[in-house]
Design a protein around this motif. Structure first.
Motif, mmCIF file in Angstrom:
data_model
loop_
_atom_site.group_PDB
_atom_site.id
_atom_site.type_symbol
_atom_site.label_atom_id
_atom_site.label_comp_id
_atom_site.label_asym_id
_atom_site.label_seq_id
_atom_site.Cartn_x
_atom_site.Cartn_y
_atom_site.Cartn_z
ATOM 1 N N GLY A 70 45.941 46.986 17.866
ATOM 2 C CA GLY A 70 46.005 46.724 19.427
ATOM 3 C C GLY A 70 45.114 45.836 19.973
ATOM 4 N N PRO A 71 45.343 45.013 20.606
ATOM 5 C CA PRO A 71 43.914 43.775 21.231
ATOM 6 C C PRO A 71 43.477 44.623 21.808
ATOM 7 N N PRO A 72 42.061 44.159 21.991
ATOM 8 C CA PRO A 72 41.090 44.579 23.686
ATOM 9 C C PRO A 72 41.714 45.063 24.749
ATOM 10 N N LEU A 73 40.916 45.812 25.350
ATOM 11 C CA LEU A 73 41.936 46.424 26.698
ATOM 12 C C LEU A 73 40.066 45.330 27.280
ATOM 13 N N ILE A 74 40.819 44.150 27.864
ATOM 14 C CA ILE A 74 40.600 43.539 28.520
ATOM 15 C C ILE A 74 40.764 43.100 29.533
ATOM 16 N N ALA A 75 40.080 42.274 30.746
ATOM 17 C CA ALA A 75 40.543 41.218 32.186
ATOM 18 C C ALA A 75 41.808 41.734 31.973
ATOM 19 N N MET A 76 42.269 43.130 32.264
ATOM 20 C CA MET A 76 44.239 43.860 32.050
ATOM 21 C C MET A 76 44.264 42.942 33.676
ATOM 22 N N GLN A 77 43.982 42.837 34.559
ATOM 23 C CA GLN A 77 44.385 42.171 35.974
ATOM 24 C C GLN A 77 44.908 40.716 36.185
ATOM 25 N N GLN A 78 43.955 40.419 34.530
ATOM 26 C CA GLN A 78 44.304 38.390 35.020
ATOM 27 C C GLN A 78 45.423 38.861 33.909
ATOM 28 N N ARG A 79 45.598 39.842 32.493
ATOM 29 C CA ARG A 79 46.425 39.660 31.195
ATOM 30 C C ARG A 79 48.146 40.252 32.183
ATOM 31 N N PRO A 81 48.982 40.520 36.262
ATOM 32 C CA PRO A 81 49.173 40.674 37.635
ATOM 33 C C PRO A 81 49.944 41.590 38.223
ATOM 34 N N ASP A 82 51.112 41.717 37.616
ATOM 35 C CA ASP A 82 52.258 43.259 38.076
ATOM 36 C C ASP A 82 51.775 44.290 37.465
ATOM 37 N N LYS A 83 51.060 45.161 38.299
ATOM 38 C CA LYS A 83 50.736 46.120 37.602
ATOM 39 C C LYS A 83 51.938 47.004 36.961
ATOM 40 N N ALA A 84 52.977 47.009 37.773
ATOM 41 C CA ALA A 84 54.086 47.379 37.366
ATOM 42 C C ALA A 84 54.812 47.187 35.630
ATOM 43 N N LYS A 85 54.439 45.960 35.418
ATOM 44 C CA LYS A 85 54.901 45.160 33.755
ATOM 45 C C LYS A 85 54.172 46.041 32.775
ATOM 46 N N ILE A 123 43.759 52.031 33.141
ATOM 47 C CA ILE A 123 43.896 49.918 32.355
ATOM 48 C C ILE A 123 43.144 48.665 33.324
ATOM 49 N N TYR A 124 43.847 49.377 34.506
ATOM 50 C CA TYR A 124 44.084 47.943 35.332
ATOM 51 C C TYR A 124 42.440 47.909 36.331
ATOM 52 N N THR A 125 41.215 49.152 35.707
ATOM 53 C CA THR A 125 40.238 48.617 36.048
ATOM 54 C C THR A 125 38.843 48.237 35.402
ATOM 55 N N LEU A 126 40.184 48.137 33.897
ATOM 56 C CA LEU A 126 39.262 47.116 32.804
ATOM 57 C C LEU A 126 39.257 45.589 32.850
#
Length: 126
Positions: A70-79, A81-85, A123-126
């Motif tokens: 899987g993809p690296p879990l980085i910049a998760m808020q940018q990837r 933006p909607d935490k529900a997604k 994950i949202y903090t990453l």
């Protein structure tokens, strides 16, 4: 009469001040502490090889022996933006992509709903 009232009210006010001070110091946990606790629990579940096991497929900061499926879990808020997604992706990635090889953690009940929420918060903090 005023002296009698003062004799009665002085101890009452003193007691009220002590109770208020105890109430304030008895609850040191703040909203920030609670949020940090949820994030820490999310990290524990994500890194646990018997639960979330996110490291089996994803590279995560501070993780050891990460996978590369899987993809690296980085910049998760940018990837996401909607935490529900992001939550929906973890719950069942095949909804957005029927060809996904990601385990549908929620649909298959691999982890609980609370654990999914904790993982999302971490994950949202990453």
């Amino acid at each position: 009469m005023r002296q009698t009232a003062m004799k009665i009210l002085t101890p009452v006010f003193s007691l009220a001040a002590v109770v208020a001070a105890l109430a304030i110091t008895s609850f040191p946990a703040t909203a920030a502490d609670a949020a940090a606790s949820v994030i820490e629990k999310g990290k524990e579940v994500a890194f646990d090889r018997k639960l979330g096991n996110c490291l089996a497929c994803h590279a995560i900061e501070d993780g050891t022996l990460p996978g590369n499926i899987g993809p690296p879990l980085i910049a998760m808020q940018q990837r996401f933006p909607d935490k529900a997604k992001l939550r929906a992706q973890i719950w069942d990635a095949t909804v957005a992509n029927p060809n996904s090889i990601m385990i549908p953690f929620g649909r298959h009940r691999v982890v609980t709903e609370d654990q999914i929420d904790q993982i999302v918060e971490y994950i949202y903090t990453l």
